[in-house]
Enzyme design. Structure first.
Site, PDB file in Angstrom:
ATOM      1  N   ASP A  17     -14.670  27.894  -5.222  1.00 42.39           N
ATOM      2  CA  ASP A  17     -14.030  27.738  -5.458  1.00 42.39           C
ATOM      3  C   ASP A  17     -13.691  25.699  -6.418  1.00 42.39           C
ATOM      4  O   ASP A  17     -15.237  24.820  -5.697  1.00 42.39           O
ATOM      5  CB  ASP A  17     -13.051  27.020  -4.121  1.00 42.39           C
ATOM      6  CG  ASP A  17     -11.805  26.319  -5.001  1.00 42.39           C
ATOM      7  OD1 ASP A  17     -10.744  27.256  -5.598  1.00 42.39           O
ATOM      8  OD2 ASP A  17     -10.650  25.111  -3.465  1.00 42.39           O
ATOM      9  N   ASP A  19     -10.842  22.866  -6.791  1.00 41.55           N
ATOM     10  CA  ASP A  19     -10.113  21.472  -6.140  1.00 41.55           C
ATOM     11  C   ASP A  19     -10.021  21.813  -4.390  1.00 41.55           C
ATOM     12  O   ASP A  19      -9.704  22.871  -3.678  1.00 41.55           O
ATOM     13  CB  ASP A  19      -9.025  21.476  -6.694  1.00 41.55           C
ATOM     14  CG  ASP A  19      -9.102  21.660  -8.288  1.00 41.55           C
ATOM     15  OD1 ASP A  19      -8.988  21.139  -8.703  1.00 41.55           O
ATOM     16  OD2 ASP A  19      -7.853  22.357  -8.767  1.00 41.55           O
ATOM     17  N   ASP A 215     -11.781  26.101   0.642  1.00 40.45           N
ATOM     18  CA  ASP A 215     -11.313  25.452   1.557  1.00 40.45           C
ATOM     19  C   ASP A 215      -9.675  25.885   1.772  1.00 40.45           C
ATOM     20  O   ASP A 215      -9.448  24.678   3.028  1.00 40.45           O
ATOM     21  CB  ASP A 215     -10.895  23.720   0.948  1.00 40.45           C
ATOM     22  CG  ASP A 215     -10.070  23.854  -0.188  1.00 40.45           C
ATOM     23  OD1 ASP A 215     -10.753  24.211  -1.285  1.00 40.45           O
ATOM     24  OD2 ASP A 215      -8.657  22.939   0.117  1.00 40.45           O
TER      25      ASP A 215
END
Length: 348
Positions: A17, A19, A215
């Site tokens: 991922d 961001d 995250d």
């Protein structure tokens, strides 16, 4: 449990991922660039952020210091366009809402891009995030949906981490259209498996040999679970142990780490040891009734990344066990929150 010299060596490819993992806004997350540069396996960067084209994203990552090309990036716009391309005839007219990544992805699969609900024989809407999306854009999407257009959302992330804080994400914009129309879109980004499936096809790698990194529990980790791949949850973005303790749908990563340095370290996996969870001599016990936390085996302040990850490996497993055993009563959730807060302070 995979026993290898480093976590990265346990897999043949990584789906990462962006961001909250690699960057926050325009800034690199601490240790991310060095950790990813040192990887000896191919990486695809898979993002729910649909605003930019893969080439735009690659250029941004190059600016952070990573060696990346457009072929190394898969976006939720591409997943949404692929979904529509499989269902619509070539040349079909689709309203593009969001950044230019949405329109470009539609053109890649030979669909015609519209900017208004009144353009041509509109049959679908692809709605993604864009920093310049206006109320007029959302209104056009609502008009098209009310007229019967197939509505696809690139993703449903309600928030977007930036270097200034947490901003509204595409999910927040989708909610506005949903409120106006009384309907819900098909969402193709994480946690749906489509983005991971596209990434693995790009990598030419099977599920058992792919590691997903993220995250967010509600997108990255649940998406990895849906796609059947192992996952590394990092605490550099939106979610922490307190949100983990209260997370719906019971996300459970394979590994957890304070940051991406975990890739160059041995896999940190906690095992059940009586009433505790233990890893590298550290043990954590969580009482699901009182929220009391007991940690043993610590050698000092949590400054060493291996020790912090050992505590974290035990902590999220102990919280998951307590979460699964306590149900969703207010008292149980409060106890879990107290335990998660205590564990978070140990990792600070």
């Amino acid at each position: 449990m995979r026993t290898t010299a480093t976590l990265a060596e346990a897999y043949q490819a990584v789906v990462c991922d962006l961001d909250g993992v690699v960057r926050r806004g325009t800034r690199a997350v601490a240790h991310a660039v060095d950790a990813l540069t040192a990887l000896g396996v191919p990486v695809v960067y898979a993002t729910n952020n649909a605003s930019l084209t893969p080439a735009d994203v690659a250029a941004q990552l190059v600016g952070l210091g990573l060696a990346v090309s457009a072929d190394d990036v898969v976006t939720s716009s591409q997943a949404g366009a692929a979904f529509l391309g499989e269902r619509l005839a070539p040349g079909s007219v689709v309203l593009a809402v969001g950044g230019r990544g949405v329109a470009d992805a539609l053109r890649e699969v030979h669909l015609t891009v519209a900017e208004s609900a009144s353009d041509g024989e509109l049959v679908a809407v692809l709605q993604g995030y864009g920093p310049l999306v206006t109320a007029t854009d959302l209104a056009e999407a609502a008009y098209a949906v009310q007229a019967g257009a197939l509505w696809v959302a690139t993703n449903a992330d309600r928030t977007l981490p930036t270097h200034r804080g947490v901003a509204p994400g595409n999910g927040a914009l989708v909610e506005a259209v949903s409120f106006a129309t009384g309907t819900r879109p098909v969402a193709v980004g994480k946690p749906a498996p489509a983005l991971y499936d596209l990434s693995m096809a790009r990598l030419g790698c099977g599920r058992e040999d792919t590691l997903a990194i993220g995250d967010r529990l509600d997108t990255d980790i649940l998406g990895a679970m849906a796609a059947g791949v192992d996952s590394l949850w990092v605490l550099t973005g939106v979610d922490d142990l307190r949100s983990f303790a209260r997370a719906p749908d019971r996300p459970l990563p394979t590994y957890a780490s304070v940051d991406l340095r975990a890739l160059s370290l041995p896999p940190q996996v906690a095992v059940k040891d009586g009433s505790a969870w233990s890893c590298n001599g550290v043990a954590v016990t969580v009482d699901p009734v009182t929220g009391t936390v007991v940690i043993t085996g610590r050698s000092g302040p949590a400054s060493d990344v291996v020790e912090r990850d050992s505590v974290l490996a035990c902590a999220f497993r102990a919280l998951a066990e307590a979460r699964d055993g306590s149900g969703s009563s207010p008292a149980g959730l409060d106890a879990l929150d107290r335990a998660a807060a205590a564990l978070t302070s140990e990792l600070a």
